[in-house]
Design an enzyme around this catalytic site. Structure first.
Site, PDB file in Angstrom:
ATOM      1  N   ARG A  41      -0.955  -2.404  -6.711  1.00  0.00           N
ATOM      2  CA  ARG A  41      -1.408  -3.421  -5.762  1.00  0.00           C
ATOM      3  C   ARG A  41      -2.368  -4.399  -6.435  1.00  0.00           C
ATOM      4  NH1 ARG A  41      -1.522  -4.628  -0.559  1.00  0.00           N
ATOM      5  NH2 ARG A  41      -3.431  -5.223   0.507  1.00  0.00           N
ATOM      6  N   LYS A  94      -1.918  -2.351   7.969  1.00  0.00           N
ATOM      7  CA  LYS A  94      -3.061  -1.834   8.711  1.00  0.00           C
ATOM      8  C   LYS A  94      -3.177  -2.542  10.055  1.00  0.00           C
ATOM      9  CE  LYS A  94      -6.080  -0.411   4.882  1.00  0.00           C
ATOM     10  NZ  LYS A  94      -7.391  -0.644   4.241  1.00  0.00           N
ATOM     11  N   ARG A 120       0.840  -1.193   0.000  1.00  0.00           N
ATOM     12  CA  ARG A 120       0.000   0.000   0.000  1.00  0.00           C
ATOM     13  C   ARG A 120       0.878   1.246   0.000  1.00  0.00           C
ATOM     14  NH1 ARG A 120      -2.237  -3.559   3.909  1.00  0.00           N
ATOM     15  NH2 ARG A 120      -4.353  -4.285   3.405  1.00  0.00           N
ATOM     16  N   HIS A 162      -2.427   1.990  -5.795  1.00  0.00           N
ATOM     17  CA  HIS A 162      -3.371   0.871  -5.683  1.00  0.00           C
ATOM     18  C   HIS A 162      -3.482   0.113  -7.001  1.00  0.00           C
ATOM     19  CE1 HIS A 162      -6.304  -1.129  -3.093  1.00  0.00           C
ATOM     20  NE2 HIS A 162      -6.958  -1.401  -4.207  1.00  0.00           N
ATOM     21  N   TYR A 167      -9.704  -9.878  -6.217  1.00  0.00           N
ATOM     22  CA  TYR A 167      -8.714  -9.466  -7.213  1.00  0.00           C
ATOM     23  C   TYR A 167      -8.452 -10.559  -8.251  1.00  0.00           C
ATOM     24  CZ  TYR A 167      -7.546  -5.557  -4.135  1.00  0.00           C
ATOM     25  OH  TYR A 167      -7.598  -4.414  -3.373  1.00  0.00           O
ATOM     26  N   HIS A 204      -4.005  -8.839   3.516  1.00  0.00           N
ATOM     27  CA  HIS A 204      -5.447  -8.754   3.705  1.00  0.00           C
ATOM     28  C   HIS A 204      -5.859  -9.518   4.960  1.00  0.00           C
ATOM     29  CE1 HIS A 204      -6.125  -7.946  -0.853  1.00  0.00           C
ATOM     30  NE2 HIS A 204      -6.139  -6.825  -0.161  1.00  0.00           N
TER      31      HIS A 204
END
Length: 410
Positions: free
Chosen positions: A354, A275, A251, A351, A386, A377
């Site tokens: 990504r 995150k 990211r 992104h 994706y 994730h």
């Protein structure tokens, strides 16, 4: 210390917030009115300014302001900016202002637009959050490039509801509302829906064009020697960042946070803080590792940011507190914009890289669990979105349909 609990204008009657008179004072912000402003934890603001002294527990956390306390609890500057924007838009929505803070006369961003800083979040009840959810459902976004208007996506609206629930929770934590009031107000249902993951697939040729644009500045025909050095320095850094994005899919904020200590040349890997402070290890292609080594030969092995910003001319690697500084996510976006303009190709976002990396991993037959771990994730469901293989299968199935007969085809 300024008092931020009162708004310069009265709350409009059309707003449901007008039916409530705050039962608790809203504490002030820190110096300058900015989230995270420092102040004495035990200091009480004047009782006549706030309507009474702050509870001791509230004064100990962000001056008792749930808006500040919630934003201060977030890990990254990018998260703080994102959720601050959500709360500011909700506050404007309830106060009858333009939700985006646009001046209705000039149609430009109003620098004096009200924010959520002085809003009485602690008085929100269930009827308010029901009203907010209904109004969020009506919001549209205007695309300045195409002129089109489209409704907010369900994920964007849900992000606002997340910010709303959290600021209500912090009002309860700070003793500004009861547990029952918090539970009722926060019990607002999320929006349901699905959509394709953000971003687009980047063809290898486009990435190659970006790298070529960087390489063109390695030995630029620039008569000014200091300017040649600056161009070369920026080219080495930017090429390394592009290769890291293309081989890892990290990211934007993760790339900005990377430090020299996160790079392990022996393993061709980077230690990434994602995150929620979740750490993971990603791996570089041989090409990306070579670009990174070229950059480090220029940067040096001094501790600090792996990809630092530069000072204005004379351009030097910027330091903060004696250490090499880190880039911001916005600087990375600006870099991609500039390199795309030089390469005369469409501008990619971080992104986009990504989405490309995750899609290519799945297309190459990498199992979902491995792709999920590399992407960072929390759920394999997110990674599966994706996967372009199902799209290819569906397209192949449609291609098997016979076209309708026409005179031109008979």
């Amino acid at each position: 210390m300024g008092v931020a609990h009162e708004h310069p204008d009265p709350v409009p009657e059309i707003s449901p917030i007008a039916v409530y008179t705050p039962n608790h004072p809203l504490p002030a912000a820190g110096p300058g009115g900015e989230p995270g402003g420092a102040g004495s934890a035990g200091e009480l603001l004047p009782a006549d300014a706030l309507g009474g002294p702050l509870p001791a527990a509230a004064a100990a956390a962000g001056n008792g302001n749930p808006y500040l306390a919630y934003l201060d609890s977030l890990d990254s500057a990018e998260s703080k900016a994102t959720m601050k924007g959500c709360l500011d838009r909700i506050a404007r929505l309830l106060l009858g202002d333009d939700v985006h803070g646009v001046d209705p006369e000039t149609r430009e961003k109003d620098p004096a637009a009200r924010t959520g800083l002085g809003f009485p979040w602690h008085v929100l009840r269930a009827e308010h959050t029901i009203f907010i959810r209904a109004r969020l459902d009506e919001q549209i976004i205007h695309d300045p490039q195409t002129g089109e208007e489209r409704p907010w996506s369900h994920t964007y609206r849900n992000k606002h509801l997340t910010a709303l629930r959290q600021v209500i929770k912090w009002a309860w934590r700070l003793g500004l509302s009861t547990a029952e009031e918090h539970a009722r107000a926060a019990d607002v249902q999320p929006y349901k829906g699905s959509r394709e993951p953000a971003g687009e697939h980047i063809e290898p040729e486009r990435v190659g064009a970006l790298l070529d644009a960087c390489d063109a500045h390695l030995d630029a025909p620039e008569p000014d020697e200091s300017r040649r050095t600056e161009l070369r320095q920026a080219a080495l850094r930017d090429a390394a960042m592009i290769e890291v994005l293309y081989s890892t899919g990290v990211r934007r904020a993760e790339l900005a946070r990377l430090a020299l200590r996160d790079y392990d040349p022996a393993r061709r890997s980077l230690h990434v803080r994602g995150k929620g402070n979740k750490d993971r290890r990603v791996f570089l292609t041989h090409s990306a590792a070579a670009r990174l080594e070229d950059w480090l030969a220029e940067r040096g092995r001094e501790p600090g940011g792996l990809f630092p910003p530069f000072t204005p001319r004379p351009q030097k690697i910027r330091r903060r507190g004696g250490r090499i500084d880190h880039l911001t996510g916005q600087t990375i976006s600006h870099m991609l914009t500039e390199r795309a303009a030089q390469a005369k190709t469409a501008r990619p976002t971080a992104h986009d890289f990504r989405r490309t990396v995750i899609g290519e991993l799945l297309n190459a037959g990498v199992d979902l669990a491995t792709a999920q771990a590399l992407a960072g994730h929390a759920s394999p469901v997110t990674t599966a979105r994706y996967d372009r293989r199902n799209e290819d299968v569906r397209r192949a199935a449609v291609d098997r349909l016979s076209p309708p007969p026409t005179k031109a085809r008979l």
